[in-house]
Design a protein around this motif. Structure first.
Motif, PDB file in Angstrom:
ATOM      1  N   PRO A  80      11.582  -5.083   3.230  1.00 18.92           N
ATOM      2  CA  PRO A  80      11.148  -6.160   4.134  1.00 18.92           C
ATOM      3  C   PRO A  80       9.769  -6.726   3.795  1.00 18.92           C
ATOM      4  O   PRO A  80       9.502  -7.886   4.063  1.00 18.92           O
ATOM      5  CB  PRO A  80      11.129  -5.475   5.506  1.00 18.92           C
ATOM      6  CG  PRO A  80      12.078  -4.345   5.389  1.00 18.92           C
ATOM      7  CD  PRO A  80      11.982  -3.886   3.969  1.00 18.92           C
ATOM      8  N   GLN A  81       8.912  -5.899   3.184  1.00 15.32           N
ATOM      9  CA  GLN A  81       7.570  -6.396   2.851  1.00 15.32           C
ATOM     10  C   GLN A  81       7.612  -7.438   1.743  1.00 15.32           C
ATOM     11  O   GLN A  81       6.744  -8.293   1.651  1.00 15.32           O
ATOM     12  CB  GLN A  81       6.641  -5.261   2.400  1.00 15.32           C
ATOM     13  CG  GLN A  81       6.603  -4.052   3.291  1.00 15.32           C
ATOM     14  CD  GLN A  81       6.320  -4.421   4.710  1.00 15.32           C
ATOM     15  OE1 GLN A  81       5.521  -5.291   4.978  1.00 15.32           O
ATOM     16  NE2 GLN A  81       7.016  -3.781   5.625  1.00 15.32           N
ATOM     17  N   PRO A  91       0.831  -1.214   0.000  1.00 14.13           N
ATOM     18  CA  PRO A  91       0.000   0.000   0.000  1.00 14.13           C
ATOM     19  C   PRO A  91       0.864   1.261   0.000  1.00 14.13           C
ATOM     20  O   PRO A  91       1.894   1.327   0.679  1.00 14.13           O
ATOM     21  CB  PRO A  91      -0.808  -0.112   1.295  1.00 14.13           C
ATOM     22  CG  PRO A  91      -0.223  -1.230   2.068  1.00 14.13           C
ATOM     23  CD  PRO A  91       0.620  -2.053   1.171  1.00 14.13           C
ATOM     24  N   ASP A 144       0.131   3.975   1.318  1.00 14.77           N
ATOM     25  CA  ASP A 144       0.092   4.637   2.614  1.00 14.77           C
ATOM     26  C   ASP A 144       1.293   4.283   3.477  1.00 14.77           C
ATOM     27  O   ASP A 144       1.780   5.105   4.244  1.00 14.77           O
ATOM     28  CB  ASP A 144      -1.201   4.251   3.360  1.00 14.77           C
ATOM     29  CG  ASP A 144      -2.375   5.076   2.872  1.00 14.77           C
ATOM     30  OD1 ASP A 144      -2.147   5.969   2.041  1.00 14.77           O
ATOM     31  OD2 ASP A 144      -3.507   4.815   3.327  1.00 14.77           O
ATOM     32  N   MET A 145       1.773   3.039   3.336  1.00 11.06           N
ATOM     33  CA  MET A 145       2.885   2.624   4.180  1.00 11.06           C
ATOM     34  C   MET A 145       4.130   3.468   3.867  1.00 11.06           C
ATOM     35  O   MET A 145       4.847   3.913   4.762  1.00 11.06           O
ATOM     36  CB  MET A 145       3.162   1.148   3.946  1.00 11.06           C
ATOM     37  CG  MET A 145       3.920   0.504   5.086  1.00 11.06           C
ATOM     38  SD  MET A 145       4.339  -1.182   4.706  1.00 11.06           S
ATOM     39  CE  MET A 145       2.749  -1.949   4.756  1.00 11.06           C
ATOM     40  N   ILE A 152      11.546  -0.060   4.854  1.00  9.58           N
ATOM     41  CA  ILE A 152      10.103  -0.311   4.921  1.00  9.58           C
ATOM     42  C   ILE A 152       9.638  -1.207   3.783  1.00  9.58           C
ATOM     43  O   ILE A 152       8.933  -2.192   4.003  1.00  9.58           O
ATOM     44  CB  ILE A 152       9.313   1.022   4.884  1.00  9.58           C
ATOM     45  CG1 ILE A 152       9.784   1.950   5.995  1.00  9.58           C
ATOM     46  CG2 ILE A 152       7.821   0.768   4.975  1.00  9.58           C
ATOM     47  CD1 ILE A 152       9.543   1.431   7.391  1.00  9.58           C
ATOM     48  N   ALA A 175      -1.423   2.038   8.100  1.00 12.03           N
ATOM     49  CA  ALA A 175      -0.084   2.058   7.497  1.00 12.03           C
ATOM     50  C   ALA A 175       0.999   1.743   8.514  1.00 12.03           C
ATOM     51  O   ALA A 175       2.052   2.369   8.532  1.00 12.03           O
ATOM     52  CB  ALA A 175       0.180   3.411   6.826  1.00 12.03           C
ATOM     53  N   LEU A 176       0.736   0.766   9.364  1.00 13.10           N
ATOM     54  CA  LEU A 176       1.794   0.333  10.288  1.00 13.10           C
ATOM     55  C   LEU A 176       2.800  -0.493   9.508  1.00 13.10           C
ATOM     56  O   LEU A 176       2.500  -1.009   8.436  1.00 13.10           O
ATOM     57  CB  LEU A 176       1.180  -0.503  11.416  1.00 13.10           C
ATOM     58  CG  LEU A 176       0.172   0.249  12.270  1.00 13.10           C
ATOM     59  CD1 LEU A 176      -0.396  -0.670  13.338  1.00 13.10           C
ATOM     60  CD2 LEU A 176       0.819   1.458  12.921  1.00 13.10           C
ATOM     61  N   TYR A 177       4.002  -0.615  10.049  1.00 13.53           N
ATOM     62  CA  TYR A 177       5.035  -1.406   9.378  1.00 13.53           C
ATOM     63  C   TYR A 177       4.956  -2.831   9.899  1.00 13.53           C
ATOM     64  O   TYR A 177       5.294  -3.091  11.052  1.00 13.53           O
ATOM     65  CB  TYR A 177       6.420  -0.800   9.621  1.00 13.53           C
ATOM     66  CG  TYR A 177       6.443   0.707   9.422  1.00 13.53           C
ATOM     67  CD1 TYR A 177       5.936   1.252   8.246  1.00 13.53           C
ATOM     68  CD2 TYR A 177       6.922   1.557  10.389  1.00 13.53           C
ATOM     69  CE1 TYR A 177       5.925   2.622   8.049  1.00 13.53           C
ATOM     70  CE2 TYR A 177       6.915   2.938  10.197  1.00 13.53           C
ATOM     71  CZ  TYR A 177       6.415   3.459   9.026  1.00 13.53           C
ATOM     72  OH  TYR A 177       6.400   4.812   8.830  1.00 13.53           O
ATOM     73  N   PRO A 178       4.482  -3.771   9.068  1.00 11.73           N
ATOM     74  CA  PRO A 178       4.157  -5.108   9.585  1.00 11.73           C
ATOM     75  C   PRO A 178       5.367  -5.868  10.107  1.00 11.73           C
ATOM     76  O   PRO A 178       5.210  -6.779  10.902  1.00 11.73           O
ATOM     77  CB  PRO A 178       3.580  -5.841   8.369  1.00 11.73           C
ATOM     78  CG  PRO A 178       3.490  -4.861   7.280  1.00 11.73           C
ATOM     79  CD  PRO A 178       4.252  -3.649   7.631  1.00 11.73           C
ATOM     80  N   HIS A 179       6.574  -5.496   9.643  1.00 12.97           N
ATOM     81  CA  HIS A 179       7.744  -6.266  10.048  1.00 12.97           C
ATOM     82  C   HIS A 179       8.377  -5.737  11.331  1.00 12.97           C
ATOM     83  O   HIS A 179       9.367  -6.267  11.789  1.00 12.97           O
ATOM     84  CB  HIS A 179       8.778  -6.262   8.922  1.00 12.97           C
ATOM     85  CG  HIS A 179       9.217  -4.886   8.524  1.00 12.97           C
ATOM     86  ND1 HIS A 179       8.355  -3.959   7.971  1.00 12.97           N
ATOM     87  CD2 HIS A 179      10.409  -4.277   8.609  1.00 12.97           C
ATOM     88  CE1 HIS A 179       9.010  -2.845   7.726  1.00 12.97           C
ATOM     89  NE2 HIS A 179      10.268  -3.005   8.103  1.00 12.97           N
ATOM     90  N   MET A 180       7.783  -4.674  11.900  1.00 10.80           N
ATOM     91  CA  MET A 180       8.335  -4.137  13.153  1.00 10.80           C
ATOM     92  C   MET A 180       7.332  -4.380  14.277  1.00 10.80           C
ATOM     93  O   MET A 180       6.136  -4.476  14.047  1.00 10.80           O
ATOM     94  CB  MET A 180       8.554  -2.629  13.025  1.00 10.80           C
ATOM     95  CG  MET A 180       9.543  -2.203  11.967  1.00 10.80           C
ATOM     96  SD  MET A 180       9.667  -0.400  12.008  1.00 10.80           S
ATOM     97  CE  MET A 180      10.738  -0.121  10.613  1.00 10.80           C
ATOM     98  N   PRO A 185       2.028  -5.716  14.401  1.00 12.60           N
ATOM     99  CA  PRO A 185       0.721  -5.182  13.985  1.00 12.60           C
ATOM    100  C   PRO A 185      -0.287  -6.276  13.621  1.00 12.60           C
ATOM    101  O   PRO A 185      -1.463  -6.166  13.927  1.00 12.60           O
ATOM    102  CB  PRO A 185       1.061  -4.323  12.776  1.00 12.60           C
ATOM    103  CG  PRO A 185       2.448  -3.879  13.008  1.00 12.60           C
ATOM    104  CD  PRO A 185       3.134  -5.003  13.727  1.00 12.60           C
ATOM    105  N   ASN A 194       7.485   0.376  15.639  1.00 15.27           N
ATOM    106  CA  ASN A 194       6.640   1.287  14.864  1.00 15.27           C
ATOM    107  C   ASN A 194       6.619   2.680  15.478  1.00 15.27           C
ATOM    108  O   ASN A 194       6.814   3.673  14.783  1.00 15.27           O
ATOM    109  CB  ASN A 194       5.210   0.743  14.803  1.00 15.27           C
ATOM    110  CG  ASN A 194       4.966  -0.088  13.564  1.00 15.27           C
ATOM    111  OD1 ASN A 194       4.754   0.437  12.489  1.00 15.27           O
ATOM    112  ND2 ASN A 194       5.045  -1.393  13.721  1.00 15.27           N
ATOM    113  N   GLY A 243       0.803  -9.837   5.353  1.00 12.83           N
ATOM    114  CA  GLY A 243       0.869  -8.933   6.493  1.00 12.83           C
ATOM    115  C   GLY A 243       0.815  -7.468   6.137  1.00 12.83           C
ATOM    116  O   GLY A 243       1.372  -6.657   6.846  1.00 12.83           O
ATOM    117  N   SER A 258      -0.961  -4.455   6.572  1.00  9.86           N
ATOM    118  CA  SER A 258      -2.105  -4.040   7.383  1.00  9.86           C
ATOM    119  C   SER A 258      -2.349  -2.571   7.199  1.00  9.86           C
ATOM    120  O   SER A 258      -1.477  -1.855   6.749  1.00  9.86           O
ATOM    121  CB  SER A 258      -1.839  -4.318   8.853  1.00  9.86           C
ATOM    122  OG  SER A 258      -0.668  -3.636   9.232  1.00  9.86           O
ATOM    123  N   SER A 280       3.549   7.091   4.979  1.00 16.92           N
ATOM    124  CA  SER A 280       3.699   7.179   6.418  1.00 16.92           C
ATOM    125  C   SER A 280       5.171   7.270   6.804  1.00 16.92           C
ATOM    126  O   SER A 280       5.559   8.084   7.650  1.00 16.92           O
ATOM    127  CB  SER A 280       3.041   5.954   7.048  1.00 16.92           C
ATOM    128  OG  SER A 280       3.292   5.918   8.411  1.00 16.92           O
TER     129      SER A 280
END
Lengths: 516, 359
Positions: A427-428, A403, A405-406, A424, B84-89, B130, B94, A514, A516, A409
């Motif tokens: 890693p996704q 997304p 937004d990530m 950021i 928009a949280l960072y899923p890997h942290m 998250p 975060n 993941g 989110s 942010s």
């Protein structure tokens, strides 16, 4: 029309209705197969035959349909009643219906003079198999054998020079046409001699064939009722995988065998056994088929090539994929479609131009030693170039799923674009990176065409090229050793697959987790 | 910090996102951008954040023009609809991320993250990721992350849309009280008028990339400046009707095909001067069921809302929405009589859709 209407509106609640349904389906199936056979044999063959001199496909197909005709009819009849509540009633219905269908098929054959009613080629004598050969027991009066001069008590040993048994003789006679000559070698009173018997067509009913046919029909009917459901896909899968499984089985067995027949290991005398680890001697630096390569040098080359490719493909694809997914710049669309076209380009067509490019690259000062012709770097460069389009598209797909937004942010949190990418975004898409990395590694490890083309000498030969050298020699090939080297090459791939299956599957699922 | 937008526009190729927006936001104010999807409110927010570069116009934070500043140099905190949280942290990672980027010393980071987590009531979740949190908890983490760097301006992009109705209600209050306590200027984008009306000091209503109105919630509700706002703000929405005026026995009357209504004296003069058709608007709560009312109609649909029944009533060929006491047990097909509180009527020019301020 009224009859057709009655046949389509069968009441399936009653036993007789069911029976009718089974009969109808069986007959329809038989009719369909007969029509197909007719179509191929009498309509298509003359048409194609006028254009082609040798045309056997239509004949083969029409025969195949005829052979399958009764089986299809029995299956259609059997499956029509398969879903009945009471199995034994279904079985009875199926047996009755199949017998009826069989009777009709046999009747049709009798009318047409086909199948068991067709004239069969015969030599017109009866015989039995003995240790010495085929003992002639009786001759038909005035028959072909008698005319040729065969006598009871003769022992037939061969047709021309081929030793035959009674079964083989019967087979060959069965396939003969009218007047085909059989030059039989026989022993009479201890003397060996030969004579020629000409096959004649003999009319008569082959009762054993009719009985056998009925038994087969009933067995198929029973199977169609009692065969467990939903096993068909597995059977098809197993059957279609069988050649591969057997292939790998052979590979493994062959590496530990002196020699093999089929997939059975044999020793020198031809008995089962003779297992050995001699084929793996190349691991200890033994001279292999006169080639002057050390297996470890070759393995190291393969490994370097794979690692180099993985590193460069990952680095370039991920960055290019990110740019294509996230940034707008002039020529982006063109670049996207262009890489896709490049991906479809067969490497073979470019072998020669690339050869010249590599030659010229070799003349560059300093880096020429690293990326020119006959260097690992040059081979890796070419391989990477062919791998990048796919890699870039894959990576772009993964980035597309993150997304926006990530990233926004993270930018607002105070990161620079580069930092957002590294900390950021990357890693996704770790599953994607892993999958692409594994593909690149395997691609580099198994690379053959390009290393084969652009390498000479021990410095750059990798395992697949080495394997090819083993086969290329003019000396007899030691296939068991080739198998051993092949299996050796497979080991890292095998380990990779065991550990990385999940990620490899993920690349086709194409998703990120993941978010989110 | 004050925020001032002057003649702000954003075009995506030929598509207009925002056009000629002028807005002054006072220090510590809570401003809501309200409008339907695609009205340009999020685009404006992203320009404030520095994600989008404006096509024209200026953005001023305090006395500094920030048009050319990178997002990281604007000292803003933002909460996204998707969190928009960072899923890997972890949650800690975060919330600490903005501090880490600011190179705040580790112990200071620890202290501030814990303080922010304490404020948001998520101190016990700091080790989780998250993916292991509920929507409400993720929302709090996102808010904590936006607050931890002590921003000058807080931006919210529909932050409550993904929460269930009950949680939305509590979070609304929490965000509002937090913002007041910290005194941070906040800009809150939403398409939910209830959120805007309950939380904001002032609401900027946008439609099709243009600012329709910028006023307090009360003003917007009581004196909607355009027909769009009158219809958009308020739930259930205002009833509209094309009417003409006529004089009968010396009194002004409002007429349509389906009904005739007397006009209170304060409108009379203006109505007499009106030329041709006018759009008449009246809110559902200003129509009531009244056995002696002047207008008769038939109940078409009944929607029980709990405290009220929402009735859709046909008068001639017109539909009116109104709220009725559930104790009346209204049913579809009932014949009813209505009375209109004409002192609370609104009138709009049918062409320009601007309010006719006749009172």
């Amino acid at each position: 029309m009224a009859a057709a209407g009655a046949l389509t509106n069968i009441n399936t609640d009653s036993m007789s209705g069911r029976l009718l349904l089974a009969l109808r389906n069986g007959l329809l199936a038989a009719l369909a197969m007969a029509l197909l056979a007719f179509l191929f044999h009498s309509l298509l063959r003359p048409m194609i035959g006028s254009a082609l001199v040798e045309e056997t496909l239509t004949i083969t197909l029409s025969r195949l349909f005829l052979v399958l005709l009764p089986i299809a009819a029995y299956l259609a009849a059997g499956t029509a009643v398969r879903n009945m509540e009471e199995r034994h009633k279904a079985l009875i219905l199926a047996l009755v219906a199949v017998t009826a269908v069989y009777a009709l098929v046999v009747g049709a054959q009798a009318l047409l003079g086909a199948g068991p009613f067709a004239p069969r080629p015969s030599l017109q004598f009866s015989a039995r198999q003995t240790d010495e050969g085929i003992l002639v027991e009786a001759l038909e009066a005035g028959g072909a054998a008698e005319l040729a001069g065969l006598q009871p008590g003769d022992i037939i040993t061969a047709i021309r020079r081929d030793q035959v048994t009674l079964t083989e003789l019967n087979q060959r006679v069965g396939l003969a046409e009218e007047d085909d000559p059989f030059r039989l070698r026989y022993i009479r009173n201890g003397e060996q001699d030969q004579l020629t018997v000409r096959a004649v067509l003999q009319t008569g009913v082959d009762n054993s064939a009719i009985v056998t046919g009925l038994v087969i029909a009933l067995v198929i009917a029973s199977l169609s009722i009692y065969w467990p459901g939903r096993t068909l896909p597995y059977i098809l899968l197993a059957v279609s995988l069988l050649p591969m499984v057997v292939g790998y089985l052979w590979l493994i067995i062959a590496t530990f065998s002196y020699r093999t027949r089929g997939i059975l290991p044999l020793d020198g005398a031809g008995n089962i056994g003779g297992l050995t680890i001699e084929n793996w001697g190349f691991l200890l630096g033994e001279d292999i088929a006169g080639l002057e390569f050390s297996i470890w040098q070759v393995t190291l080359n393969s490994f370097l090539l794979a690692v180099l490719m993985t590193a460069v493909v990952l680095l370039v694809s991920s960055m290019a994929g990110y740019a294509l997914s996230r940034m707008s710049f002039a020529g982006r669309k063109f670049f996207l479609s262009f890489t896709l076209i490049l991906h479809g380009f067969p490497a073979v067509t470019l072998l020669i131009p690339i050869f010249f490019i590599l030659l010229n690259l070799g003349n560059l000062p300093l880096i020429g030693q690293l990326i020119g012709f006959n260097t690992l770097g040059g081979i890796a460069l070419v391989m990477v170039a062919f791998d990048l389009p796919l890699g870039i598209w894959l990576m772009k797909g993964f980035f597309d799923h993150i997304p926006w937004d990530m990233e926004r942010s993270a930018l607002i949190d105070g990161a620079s674009r580069w930092r957002v990418y590294r900390e950021i975004v990357l890693p996704q898409i770790r599953p994607g990176l892993l999958a692409l990395g594994i593909f690149a590694f395997i691609g580099g490890w198994n690379a053959f065409l390009i290393p084969q083309t652009y390498s000479i000498g021990a410095g750059t030969v990798n395992l697949p090229v080495f394997l090819n050298e083993l086969i290329d020699e003019t000396a007899p090939v030691d296939w068991n050793q080739v198998a051993a080297v092949g299996l050796f090459q497979l080991i890292p791939i095998f380990i990779f697959f065991v550990f990385a299956q999940e990620y490899l599957l993920n690349i086709y699922a194409g998703g990120t987790k993941g978010s989110s | 910090m004050e925020v001032e937008l002057t003649n702000l526009s954003k075009k995506f190729g030929d598509v207009v996102g925002v056009e000629a927006l002028d807005l002054d936001i006072r220090d510590g104010e809570f401003v809501a951008f309200l409008g339907p999807s695609g009205c340009g409110k999020t685009t404006t927010l992203l320009m404030l954040a520095g994600i989008y570069r404006p096509t024209t116009g200026t953005i001023r934070f305090g006395d500094r023009i920030v048009n050319q500043l990178q997002p990281r140099d604007r000292n803003i905190g933002m909460v996204f609809q998707s969190y928009a949280l960072y899923p890997h942290m972890t949650v800690f990672g975060n919330i600490a991320y903005p501090l880490k980027l600011k190179k705040v010393p580790r112990q200071e980071q620890q202290r501030r993250v814990e303080a922010a987590a304490e404020t948001m009531g998520i101190a016990h979740l700091l080790d989780r990721r998250p993916g292991q949190l509920s929507g409400g908890q993720q929302q709090r983490v996102a808010l904590g992350r936006a607050l931890v760097k002590e921003p000058d301006i807080l931006l919210f992009d529909e932050p409550l849309s993904n929460l269930d109705a009950r949680l939305r209600l509590t979070m609304r209050g929490e965000i509002r009280s937090l913002q007041k306590r910290l005194g941070i200027t906040a800009i809150y984008v939403t398409h939910d008028q209830v959120e805007a009306l309950t939380m904001a000091d002032r609401i900027a209503v946008m439609n099709l990339g243009r600012l329709q109105a910028f006023a307090t919630p009360d003003d917007l509700y009581e004196r909607p400046p355009t027909k769009f706002i009158a219809g958009f703000v308020g739930n259930p929405p205002m009833n509209f009707l094309e009417i003409e005026f006529a004089q009968e026995n010396g009194a002004m009357q409002l007429r349509s095909e389906s009904l005739e209504l007397g006009l209170p004296p304060e409108f009379a003069a203006a109505a007499a001067a009106a030329d041709g058709a006018v759009t008449f608007g009246i809110r559902p709560e200003d129509i009531s069921l009244d056995d002696y009312g002047p207008v008769s109609g038939e109940v078409f649909v009944v929607e029980p809302l709990g405290r009220d029944d929402l009735l859709d009533i046909i008068v001639g060929t017109e539909h009116f929405l109104l709220l009725a006491d559930p104790k009346r047990k209204s049913r579809a097909g009932d014949r009813v009589r209505l009375s209109f509180d004409m002192t609370r009527a609104h009138f709009f020019d049918p062409r320009s859709e601007l309010a006719l301020s006749w009172k």
